[in-house]
Design a protein around this motif. Sequence first.
Motif, short mmCIF file in Angstrom:
data_model
loop_
_atom_site.label_atom_id
_atom_site.label_comp_id
_atom_site.label_asym_id
_atom_site.label_seq_id
_atom_site.Cartn_x
_atom_site.Cartn_y
_atom_site.Cartn_z
N ALA A 60 0.82 -1.21 0.00
CA ALA A 60 0.00 0.00 0.00
C ALA A 60 0.86 1.26 0.00
O ALA A 60 0.51 2.25 -0.65
CB ALA A 60 -0.93 -0.01 1.21
N LEU A 61 1.96 1.23 0.73
CA LEU A 61 2.83 2.41 0.80
C LEU A 61 3.55 2.69 -0.52
O LEU A 61 4.03 3.80 -0.74
CB LEU A 61 3.85 2.24 1.93
CG LEU A 61 3.26 2.35 3.34
CD1 LEU A 61 4.26 1.86 4.37
CD2 LEU A 61 2.82 3.76 3.63
N ASN A 62 3.63 1.69 -1.39
CA ASN A 62 4.30 1.86 -2.67
C ASN A 62 3.33 2.17 -3.80
O ASN A 62 3.74 2.24 -4.96
CB ASN A 62 5.12 0.61 -3.00
CG ASN A 62 6.33 0.49 -2.09
OD1 ASN A 62 7.12 1.41 -2.00
ND2 ASN A 62 6.45 -0.63 -1.42
N MET A 150 -4.79 4.50 5.08
CA MET A 150 -3.58 5.14 5.60
C MET A 150 -3.43 6.57 5.11
O MET A 150 -2.94 7.44 5.83
CB MET A 150 -2.34 4.31 5.25
CG MET A 150 -2.26 3.03 6.03
SD MET A 150 -0.64 2.25 5.98
CE MET A 150 -0.41 1.99 4.25
N GLU A 151 -3.89 6.84 3.88
CA GLU A 151 -3.83 8.21 3.37
C GLU A 151 -4.75 9.13 4.17
O GLU A 151 -4.39 10.25 4.50
CB GLU A 151 -4.21 8.22 1.88
CG GLU A 151 -4.16 9.59 1.24
CD GLU A 151 -2.78 10.22 1.26
OE1 GLU A 151 -2.70 11.47 1.14
OE2 GLU A 151 -1.77 9.51 1.42
N ARG A 152 -5.95 8.62 4.52
CA ARG A 152 -6.86 9.42 5.37
C ARG A 152 -6.24 9.66 6.74
O ARG A 152 -6.33 10.76 7.29
CB ARG A 152 -8.20 8.69 5.51
CG ARG A 152 -9.11 8.83 4.32
CD ARG A 152 -10.53 8.44 4.65
NE ARG A 152 -10.66 7.05 5.06
CZ ARG A 152 -10.91 6.03 4.24
NH1 ARG A 152 -11.05 6.26 2.95
NH2 ARG A 152 -11.03 4.81 4.70
N ARG A 192 8.16 8.80 4.50
CA ARG A 192 7.45 9.89 3.80
C ARG A 192 6.15 10.25 4.50
O ARG A 192 5.38 11.07 3.99
CB ARG A 192 7.16 9.46 2.36
CG ARG A 192 8.39 9.08 1.58
CD ARG A 192 8.04 8.73 0.15
NE ARG A 192 7.10 7.61 0.03
CZ ARG A 192 7.45 6.33 -0.01
NH1 ARG A 192 8.71 6.00 0.08
NH2 ARG A 192 6.55 5.38 -0.15
N TRP A 193 5.83 9.64 5.63
CA TRP A 193 4.52 9.82 6.28
C TRP A 193 4.23 11.26 6.63
O TRP A 193 3.13 11.76 6.44
CB TRP A 193 4.47 8.96 7.54
CG TRP A 193 3.16 8.97 8.25
CD1 TRP A 193 2.78 9.80 9.26
CD2 TRP A 193 2.04 8.12 8.01
NE1 TRP A 193 1.49 9.51 9.66
CE2 TRP A 193 1.02 8.49 8.91
CE3 TRP A 193 1.79 7.08 7.11
CZ2 TRP A 193 -0.22 7.84 8.94
CZ3 TRP A 193 0.57 6.45 7.15
CH2 TRP A 193 -0.43 6.82 8.05
#
Length: 197
Positions: A60-62, A150-152, A192-193
């Motif tokens: 998901a992070l990629n 995770m973006e939210r 990058r969070w």
Amino acid sequence: MSTDFITFALQQVRVSLAEATYDAGLTRSSDTVPQSAARWWKARVKALVVILRRLIMLMALNLTLDPPKPRTAKATPTEEDPVLTKAQIPYSLALSGQTLVYMLEGPHTSEGAPVVSGPVPVATLMRRFEALARILRDPERYAVRVARVMERQRRAGEPRPFCPPMKTHRLKPELGAVAAGLPMLLAEAFGRWNDSS
């Protein structure tokens, strides 16, 4: 990040799940297994679920997400939804983690939940197997879901998730290497969070 690592890791989870299911006797024609075999299988699957969650989080992070499409209102069904009986309720896994309430007597269960003793029905364990197999059949789909969640969370200013190392001494060497490397890879991906982009 190379997709070779993720492909290899997912394959190791699939193989380990199949081997644990066979070794615990869930594939035999019997309707029940001894409680010791069920406990052993659940412990193995618990480790596999942790590894799979971390792999999907890494996937998901990629991802680069497109803006979400506007949702349309669902039409109300004309006939009643079928009623699920207790035996038909599917088992589901929380991919972004789950919260358990622990008490002095152990994990908190619902009021009046019976304490199981004696042989364990294979059907209840196979529902858990099927939930895990469903995710392993199409992990990219679940990675997109986790990426949106995770973006939210990131936009809401929540702290980045922490991924502690897990014990690997009971895992096969290949799976142990995957489990040992995931916290470092996730820490790098979570770098990058706090970016405002």
